[in-house]
Scaffold this motif. Structure first.
Motif, mmCIF file in Angstrom:
data_model
loop_
_atom_site.group_PDB
_atom_site.id
_atom_site.type_symbol
_atom_site.label_atom_id
_atom_site.label_comp_id
_atom_site.label_asym_id
_atom_site.label_seq_id
_atom_site.Cartn_x
_atom_site.Cartn_y
_atom_site.Cartn_z
ATOM 1 N N ILE A 1 0.799 -1.231 -0.064
ATOM 2 C CA ILE A 1 0.184 -0.005 -0.132
ATOM 3 C C ILE A 1 0.776 1.263 -0.024
ATOM 4 O O ILE A 1 0.479 2.221 -0.709
ATOM 5 C CB ILE A 1 -0.856 0.089 1.201
ATOM 6 C CG1 ILE A 1 -2.032 -0.997 0.840
ATOM 7 C CG2 ILE A 1 -1.785 1.451 1.601
ATOM 8 C CD1 ILE A 1 -2.959 -0.784 0.081
ATOM 9 N N MET A 2 1.684 1.234 0.731
ATOM 10 C CA MET A 2 2.763 2.398 1.100
ATOM 11 C C MET A 2 3.555 2.718 -0.442
ATOM 12 O O MET A 2 3.780 3.957 -0.593
ATOM 13 C CB MET A 2 3.512 2.331 2.404
ATOM 14 C CG MET A 2 2.714 2.465 3.630
ATOM 15 S SD MET A 2 1.859 3.712 3.760
ATOM 16 C CE MET A 2 0.933 3.323 5.432
ATOM 17 N N THR A 3 3.912 1.825 -1.001
ATOM 18 C CA THR A 3 4.946 2.021 -1.900
ATOM 19 C C THR A 3 4.153 2.042 -3.433
ATOM 20 O O THR A 3 4.721 3.009 -4.298
ATOM 21 C CB THR A 3 5.727 0.804 -2.391
ATOM 22 O OG1 THR A 3 4.896 -0.555 -2.474
ATOM 23 C CG2 THR A 3 6.832 0.527 -1.147
ATOM 24 N N MET A 4 2.762 2.063 -3.537
ATOM 25 C CA MET A 4 1.998 2.146 -4.721
ATOM 26 C C MET A 4 0.710 3.084 -4.841
ATOM 27 O O MET A 4 0.668 3.552 -5.873
ATOM 28 C CB MET A 4 1.525 0.722 -5.127
ATOM 29 C CG MET A 4 0.262 0.146 -4.320
ATOM 30 S SD MET A 4 -0.502 -1.156 -4.922
ATOM 31 C CE MET A 4 -1.388 -0.424 -6.204
ATOM 32 N N SER A 5 0.478 3.584 -3.781
ATOM 33 C CA SER A 5 -0.746 4.521 -3.507
ATOM 34 C C SER A 5 -0.361 5.885 -3.691
ATOM 35 O O SER A 5 0.774 6.375 -3.333
ATOM 36 C CB SER A 5 -1.417 4.060 -2.174
ATOM 37 O OG SER A 5 -1.557 2.943 -1.993
ATOM 38 N N ASP A 6 -1.061 6.564 -4.361
ATOM 39 C CA ASP A 6 -1.124 8.001 -4.296
ATOM 40 C C ASP A 6 -1.460 8.777 -3.165
ATOM 41 O O ASP A 6 -1.092 9.924 -2.670
ATOM 42 C CB ASP A 6 -1.592 8.692 -5.492
ATOM 43 C CG ASP A 6 -1.039 8.139 -6.927
ATOM 44 O OD1 ASP A 6 0.219 8.382 -6.867
ATOM 45 O OD2 ASP A 6 -1.509 7.481 -7.698
ATOM 46 N N GLN A 7 -2.651 8.231 -2.532
ATOM 47 C CA GLN A 7 -3.300 8.595 -1.625
ATOM 48 C C GLN A 7 -3.953 7.599 -0.362
ATOM 49 O O GLN A 7 -4.386 6.518 -1.320
ATOM 50 C CB GLN A 7 -4.704 9.536 -2.165
ATOM 51 C CG GLN A 7 -5.427 9.910 -1.183
ATOM 52 C CD GLN A 7 -6.820 10.521 -1.482
ATOM 53 O OE1 GLN A 7 -6.938 11.841 -1.586
ATOM 54 N NE2 GLN A 7 -8.011 9.791 -1.998
ATOM 55 N N ILE A 8 -3.855 7.845 0.568
ATOM 56 C CA ILE A 8 -4.295 6.912 1.566
ATOM 57 C C ILE A 8 -5.384 7.314 2.354
ATOM 58 O O ILE A 8 -5.221 8.494 2.869
ATOM 59 C CB ILE A 8 -3.325 5.973 2.429
ATOM 60 C CG1 ILE A 8 -2.115 5.573 1.293
ATOM 61 C CG2 ILE A 8 -3.889 5.146 3.450
ATOM 62 C CD1 ILE A 8 -0.926 4.890 2.288
ATOM 63 N N ILE B 1 -9.995 8.444 10.034
ATOM 64 C CA ILE B 1 -9.144 9.116 11.124
ATOM 65 C C ILE B 1 -8.071 9.887 10.377
ATOM 66 O O ILE B 1 -7.262 10.665 10.976
ATOM 67 C CB ILE B 1 -8.810 8.112 12.209
ATOM 68 C CG1 ILE B 1 -7.809 6.930 11.619
ATOM 69 C CG2 ILE B 1 -10.012 7.779 13.031
ATOM 70 C CD1 ILE B 1 -7.259 6.272 12.427
ATOM 71 N N ALA B 2 -7.861 9.656 9.127
ATOM 72 C CA ALA B 2 -6.811 10.279 8.375
ATOM 73 C C ALA B 2 -6.833 10.181 6.871
ATOM 74 O O ALA B 2 -7.412 9.076 6.523
ATOM 75 C CB ALA B 2 -5.340 9.723 9.057
ATOM 76 N N ALA B 3 -6.339 11.243 6.173
ATOM 77 C CA ALA B 3 -6.247 10.779 4.841
ATOM 78 C C ALA B 3 -4.909 11.684 4.208
ATOM 79 O O ALA B 3 -4.783 13.156 4.763
ATOM 80 C CB ALA B 3 -7.465 11.253 4.092
ATOM 81 N N GLY B 4 -4.454 11.192 3.190
ATOM 82 C CA GLY B 4 -3.422 11.999 2.681
ATOM 83 C C GLY B 4 -2.290 11.124 1.946
ATOM 84 O O GLY B 4 -2.542 10.013 1.502
ATOM 85 N N THR B 5 -1.252 11.679 1.637
ATOM 86 C CA THR B 5 0.123 10.918 0.877
ATOM 87 C C THR B 5 0.346 9.960 2.090
ATOM 88 O O THR B 5 0.176 9.687 3.240
ATOM 89 C CB THR B 5 0.984 11.896 0.638
ATOM 90 O OG1 THR B 5 1.715 12.150 1.828
ATOM 91 C CG2 THR B 5 0.668 13.023 -0.291
ATOM 92 N N PRO B 6 1.027 8.587 1.405
ATOM 93 C CA PRO B 6 1.561 7.675 2.421
ATOM 94 C C PRO B 6 2.503 8.225 3.452
ATOM 95 O O PRO B 6 2.392 7.867 4.595
ATOM 96 C CB PRO B 6 2.431 6.892 1.294
ATOM 97 C CG PRO B 6 1.861 6.962 0.047
ATOM 98 C CD PRO B 6 1.133 8.356 -0.060
ATOM 99 N N ALA B 7 3.388 9.239 3.048
ATOM 100 C CA ALA B 7 4.417 9.739 4.052
ATOM 101 C C ALA B 7 3.243 10.496 5.315
ATOM 102 O O ALA B 7 3.759 10.369 6.477
ATOM 103 C CB ALA B 7 4.917 10.806 3.679
ATOM 104 N N ALA C 1 2.994 9.118 9.182
ATOM 105 C CA ALA C 1 3.527 9.967 10.297
ATOM 106 C C ALA C 1 2.222 10.390 11.401
ATOM 107 O O ALA C 1 2.482 11.272 12.351
ATOM 108 C CB ALA C 1 4.211 11.248 9.934
ATOM 109 N N ASN C 2 0.916 10.234 11.027
ATOM 110 C CA ASN C 2 -0.307 10.691 11.590
ATOM 111 C C ASN C 2 -0.220 9.874 13.009
ATOM 112 O O ASN C 2 -0.563 8.624 13.207
ATOM 113 C CB ASN C 2 -1.394 10.406 10.950
ATOM 114 C CG ASN C 2 -2.696 11.062 11.392
ATOM 115 O OD1 ASN C 2 -3.115 10.806 12.502
ATOM 116 N ND2 ASN C 2 -3.234 11.981 10.578
ATOM 117 N N PRO C 3 -0.236 10.437 14.171
ATOM 118 C CA PRO C 3 -0.559 9.982 15.421
ATOM 119 C C PRO C 3 -1.638 9.199 15.596
ATOM 120 O O PRO C 3 -1.605 8.196 16.280
ATOM 121 C CB PRO C 3 -0.560 11.133 16.411
ATOM 122 C CG PRO C 3 0.274 12.416 15.696
ATOM 123 C CD PRO C 3 -0.149 11.995 14.025
ATOM 124 N N ALA C 4 -2.901 9.526 14.930
ATOM 125 C CA ALA C 4 -3.999 8.635 14.806
ATOM 126 C C ALA C 4 -3.799 7.394 14.636
ATOM 127 O O ALA C 4 -4.364 6.499 14.891
ATOM 128 C CB ALA C 4 -5.198 9.454 14.514
#
Length: 259
Positions: A218-225, A234-240, A244-247
């Motif tokens: 997931i982390m290597t191929m996704s543009d958005q998670i 609880i969160a949305a954004g790029t893999p990075a 890094a999201n505490p939640a």
């Protein structure tokens, strides 16, 4: 940013007194790979079932290419340009790879029942055109040339997953929904599937929305998670950003382990 092909807004769904989804919203940009992740029971498959029309939300909207999906019956999704795979492989073992792929085009055939049954001119021409599309586009795109005429029975699991993906692609969908495409695969198979999904997005007009538990893929191929937990985003954004999201860390590791 690419415009959204799919917009999910404030979806609520409850089964009896159990809230499965609460105010779930997300956008799926066209021409990108969007992944929905979360612990078991987070609501990922439930969300897919709402988009697919299998579940009816009590509140909210789902808009696809300007169409209100929730106002339409489930069987219209394929014609609208949405195709979906499922976690459990559902191929026909007594049929060849090419025959299994062709089954995916059934909802898009225009020939009437009478003409198809008698294999009259329009039906024959339509089937020949479908065969050409499968042989010239779908099979090469997923590297299935050597397996085209083989029975799917006994083929490696990873290869069967690619065949199911090919069957979903034969309808030329705008949105491809993948339900745990990496489930049951070994490391090599996961890497191959991940690369092929990225190739599909790069070389065709398809947009991908997927759910899975394999974080490395997931982390290597996704543009958005998008991250769900207990039926809420609880969160949305790029893999990075998501990593890094505490939640997200707390939801996956627990507060004590994340400290």
């Amino acid at each position: 940013m690419a415009p959204n092909l799919l917009d999910v807004s404030n979806i609520d769904l409850a089964f009896g007194g159990i809230k499965a989804l609460t105010s779930v919203s997300l956008g799926v940009p066209a021409g990108k790979v969007t992944a929905v992740i979360g612990p078991n029971g987070a609501g990922k498959t439930t969300l897919f079932n709402v988009i697919s029309g299998f579940y009816k939300a009590q509140r909210g909207t789902v808009t696809f290419a300007g169409q209100d999906l929730l106002a339409q019956p489930a069987h219209t999704r394929s014609r609208a340009g949405i195709s979906r795979t499922f976690q459990n492989i559902a191929l026909f073992p007594g049929m060849t790879v090419a025959e299994n792929i062709k089954l995916g085009a059934h909802a898009h055939l225009d020939t009437g029942v009478f003409a198809a049954a008698l294999y009259l001119g329009p039906a024959a021409r339509e089937e020949r055109a479908m065969d050409r599309k499968i042989d010239q586009t779908v099979i090469p795109l997923l590297g299935l040339e050597d397996s085209r005429d083989r029975s799917v029975s006994g083929l490696p699991y990873g290869l069967q997953k690619r065949i199911e993906l090919a069957r979903a692609l034969v309808t030329e969908p705008k949105l491809l929904m993948l339900d745990e495409p990496f489930a049951g695969m070994n490391t090599t198979e996961k890497a191959k599937m991940s690369g092929q999904i990225r190739t599909l997005v790069a070389e065709t007009d398809v947009t991908v929305l997927l759910i899975d538990h394999d974080m490395e893929s997931i982390m290597t191929m996704s543009d958005q998670i998008v991250v769900l937990n207990f039926g809420k985003v609880i969160a949305a954004g790029t893999p990075a950003q998501v990593q890094a999201n505490p939640a997200v860390i707390e939801a996956y590791l627990g507060a004590e382990d994340a400290a």
